[in-house]
Structure formats: C-alpha cells, structure tokens
Design a protein around this motif. Structure first.
Motif, PDB file in Angstrom:
ATOM      1  N   GLY A  48       4.888 -32.740 -36.188  1.00  0.00           N
ATOM      2  CA  GLY A  48       5.949 -32.357 -35.279  1.00  0.00           C
ATOM      3  C   GLY A  48       7.100 -31.581 -35.875  1.00  0.00           C
ATOM      4  O   GLY A  48       8.082 -31.318 -35.188  1.00  0.00           O
ATOM      5  N   TYR A  49       7.001 -31.167 -37.154  1.00  0.00           N
ATOM      6  CA  TYR A  49       8.135 -30.465 -37.746  1.00  0.00           C
ATOM      7  C   TYR A  49       7.712 -29.534 -38.873  1.00  0.00           C
ATOM      8  O   TYR A  49       6.613 -29.635 -39.419  1.00  0.00           O
ATOM      9  CB  TYR A  49       9.163 -31.457 -38.302  1.00  0.00           C
ATOM     10  N   GLN A  50       8.622 -28.626 -39.240  1.00  0.00           N
ATOM     11  CA  GLN A  50       8.525 -27.788 -40.430  1.00  0.00           C
ATOM     12  C   GLN A  50       9.918 -27.632 -41.022  1.00  0.00           C
ATOM     13  O   GLN A  50      10.912 -27.646 -40.296  1.00  0.00           O
ATOM     14  CB  GLN A  50       7.964 -26.399 -40.081  1.00  0.00           C
ATOM     15  N   VAL A  86      13.522 -28.240 -39.299  1.00  0.00           N
ATOM     16  CA  VAL A  86      14.526 -28.987 -40.058  1.00  0.00           C
ATOM     17  C   VAL A  86      15.207 -28.057 -41.047  1.00  0.00           C
ATOM     18  O   VAL A  86      14.542 -27.373 -41.835  1.00  0.00           O
ATOM     19  CB  VAL A  86      13.890 -30.170 -40.816  1.00  0.00           C
ATOM     20  N   GLY A  87      16.537 -28.019 -41.012  1.00  0.00           N
ATOM     21  CA  GLY A  87      17.305 -27.188 -41.932  1.00  0.00           C
ATOM     22  C   GLY A  87      17.734 -27.971 -43.155  1.00  0.00           C
ATOM     23  O   GLY A  87      16.995 -28.798 -43.684  1.00  0.00           O
ATOM     24  N   GLU A 118       6.895 -23.910 -29.659  1.00  0.00           N
ATOM     25  CA  GLU A 118       5.876 -24.776 -29.077  1.00  0.00           C
ATOM     26  C   GLU A 118       4.833 -25.186 -30.109  1.00  0.00           C
ATOM     27  O   GLU A 118       4.294 -26.290 -30.055  1.00  0.00           O
ATOM     28  CB  GLU A 118       5.190 -24.068 -27.906  1.00  0.00           C
ATOM     29  N   LYS A 119       4.567 -24.276 -31.077  1.00  0.00           N
ATOM     30  CA  LYS A 119       3.546 -24.545 -32.089  1.00  0.00           C
ATOM     31  C   LYS A 119       4.120 -24.297 -33.482  1.00  0.00           C
ATOM     32  O   LYS A 119       5.129 -23.604 -33.626  1.00  0.00           O
ATOM     33  CB  LYS A 119       2.327 -23.640 -31.859  1.00  0.00           C
ATOM     34  N   PRO A 120       3.481 -24.867 -34.524  1.00  0.00           N
ATOM     35  CA  PRO A 120       3.932 -24.599 -35.888  1.00  0.00           C
ATOM     36  C   PRO A 120       3.931 -23.107 -36.199  1.00  0.00           C
ATOM     37  O   PRO A 120       3.069 -22.367 -35.735  1.00  0.00           O
ATOM     38  CB  PRO A 120       2.902 -25.354 -36.744  1.00  0.00           C
ATOM     39  N   GLN A 124       4.996 -16.784 -42.956  1.00  0.00           N
ATOM     40  CA  GLN A 124       5.788 -15.557 -42.836  1.00  0.00           C
ATOM     41  C   GLN A 124       6.865 -15.713 -41.770  1.00  0.00           C
ATOM     42  O   GLN A 124       8.021 -15.306 -41.957  1.00  0.00           O
ATOM     43  CB  GLN A 124       4.879 -14.370 -42.499  1.00  0.00           C
ATOM     44  N   ALA A 125       6.498 -16.329 -40.654  1.00  0.00           N
ATOM     45  CA  ALA A 125       7.466 -16.528 -39.568  1.00  0.00           C
ATOM     46  C   ALA A 125       8.595 -17.465 -39.996  1.00  0.00           C
ATOM     47  O   ALA A 125       9.755 -17.278 -39.605  1.00  0.00           O
ATOM     48  CB  ALA A 125       6.758 -17.077 -38.340  1.00  0.00           C
ATOM     49  N   LEU A 126       8.274 -18.457 -40.825  1.00  0.00           N
ATOM     50  CA  LEU A 126       9.292 -19.384 -41.310  1.00  0.00           C
ATOM     51  C   LEU A 126      10.356 -18.666 -42.138  1.00  0.00           C
ATOM     52  O   LEU A 126      11.517 -19.066 -42.169  1.00  0.00           O
ATOM     53  CB  LEU A 126       8.652 -20.493 -42.159  1.00  0.00           C
ATOM     54  N   LYS A 127       9.936 -17.591 -42.813  1.00  0.00           N
ATOM     55  CA  LYS A 127      10.863 -16.852 -43.666  1.00  0.00           C
ATOM     56  C   LYS A 127      11.739 -15.885 -42.876  1.00  0.00           C
ATOM     57  O   LYS A 127      12.821 -15.512 -43.329  1.00  0.00           O
ATOM     58  CB  LYS A 127      10.080 -16.078 -44.733  1.00  0.00           C
TER      59      LYS A 127
END
Length: 269
Positions: A48-50, A86-87, A118-120, A124-127
C-alpha cells in the motif's frame, strides 16, 4: 568576492551520516531538538505504499514509527484508498537538517503525501512525480479538482490511532475536514492547522511507552479545533478589539538550542 559554499560544507554533521547507530530504537530529546539512536529504515516499497525521494536518505525512524506506517498503509490498502507516498521521516540518526525541517529529529515525525496514485509507480515515475496541491493558496480554499474523500479518509485513519500525538495540515484542509460529516469527531482535535502543509500531512507520534529520553508533545486543546482557533488562521480574520492598554514588551532573543548530551554519543558512535 563571492565565495560559493558547497552542499557538503553547509550540511550538518547529522546529514553526513549514512547509517543508523546500533541497538534498540530510542528517541532522544524533543521533536525539534534531538536525535535518534537505533533507527530503523522503512522498506522503500511495501503493502500500500512507496517511499518518495529515497535518494535523500530520510526514510529512517523509531521502530514504533516504522511499524505505525506499515500498519497504516496496510489499512489504507484494505480500504482501497490507493497507493500512498511516504516522504521524509528522519535521517539515519535523526538530528538537525540544514534546511527543510525544524522537527523530524527523533524519528517520530513523518510526512505523507496527499497525492495518492491508484497503483504503485515505476522507479522513474518516483523520481519525477511532483506534489499535488490540495489548497488554492491565493483564494484560501480547497482545490476541488484534487481533493477527494480518500485524502480525508487517510488523515482520519492516521489521527484515530492512539499512537498519534498530532497531525499538521494546512488550515484550509483542516477547515475541509471540519465541514465533513463524521460519525466520530474526537480525532479532529489532533489535526492541527499549520501553513506549508498544503500537499502533504505531517504525522507526529507520542513518545514510545516507557521512554525516559523523549520529550513529549503537549496535548492539543480541548474540542475539535473547528471554531475560533481555526478561523484565526484565515487572512480575512479580524481579531476582537482589546480595550485594555497594550503594554509593549521588548522582544527577547531566542535561546540557542543545545542538543541533549546523549546525542553527542549517538553522533560519534
């Protein structure tokens, strides 16, 4: 002649440390003047998180914070809220930042973004993903295009946990939560207005049970905080006129914060 100072020169000693100290988790001092012994890292991805912006190395916390976050995200997943980002939590041994945070020093504070995919996301998108503002700052109102019941549910879920001391959000977000119909409203007292928190909310845990080195958070005032106190944050608020004579008080310089002696040991261990 101008002298350019590199980031490493400006960094605090705590920012240069890349590994936590050994031993059990212990939060030392206050949220804004302390450190973290035996910090644990939050896995960069879980149910449920990244973790966002992991390259900054601010995903360490007290073991109780790590457990809290994992349980919160698991619950949010079960409620189909979405994939939570999560920051910052704290640096490997907590301590002071050169910029960005006054608190987050003892591993008991964490920032949670209000942008909820909605999804993980891909690595690349996280950056590259940007924050999503929930408040129109100029109009001092909620951004209806971005705010949904999911953001409200996530904050409620966090604030309802007995381990949580306070949650900081932009005053407009607090206002929006106050307008929402809830079966239980006692958790709203923990949600405190604070400027700057317009795209994320800041969770602060109570000192862990039995802790003798952690300085506790003052309990919030009684009530849900949805009345005059909240209204006073508005730029249009007009305070009642005082009839008593105003006595001018000479401002006193703020005392220099001295870290608890135990933090020197944590820093050098």
């Amino acid at each position: 002649m101008l002298v350019c100072m590199s980031q490493s020169v400006m960094a605090t000693p705590w920012e240069k440390i890349k590994q936590p100290s050994s031993g059990d988790s212990s939060s030392i001092g206050s949220y804004a003047n302390g450190c973290l012994a035996g910090g644990e890292n939050l896995p960069l991805q879980g149910e449920g998180y990244q973790v966002i912006r992991s390259e900054r190395g601010r995903y360490y916390g007290h073991s109780e914070m790590i457990v809290f976050l994992q349980q919160l995200m698991k619950q949010s997943q079960q409620l189909k809220i979405g994939n939570v980002l999560v920051g910052d939590i704290a640096m490997p041994r907590g301590g002071r930042f050169s910029s960005g945070h006054a608190s987050h020093q003892t591993g008991l504070d964490a920032d949670i973004w209000l942008r909820i995919p909605e999804k993980p996301l891909s690595q690349q998108a996280l950056k590259t993903i940007s924050a999503l503002p929930m408040v129109d700052i100029n109009k001092y109102q909620i951004n209806a295009d971005n705010w949904t019941i999911k953001q409200a549910q996530l904050i409620q879920l966090a604030a309802s946990d007995d381990r949580v001391a306070r949650i900081f959000v932009h005053p407009v977000i607090k206002q929006q939560l106050c307008k929402t119909q809830w079966k239980q409203r006692d958790w709203l007292s923990k949600v405190r207005p604070w400027f700057g928190h317009y795209y994320h909310f800041h969770v602060r845990l109570n000192c862990p049970e039995g802790s003798t080195t952690c300085e506790p958070q003052t309990p919030p005032p009684a009530g849900d905080g949805c009345g005059t106190e909240l209204a006073s944050w508005s730029p249009n608020y007009k305070a009642p006129v005082k009839t008593e004579p105003v006595t001018k008080v000479k401002p006193q310089p703020k005392p220099v914060k001295v870290l608890p002696p135990m933090c020197n040991t944590v820093l050098k261990s």
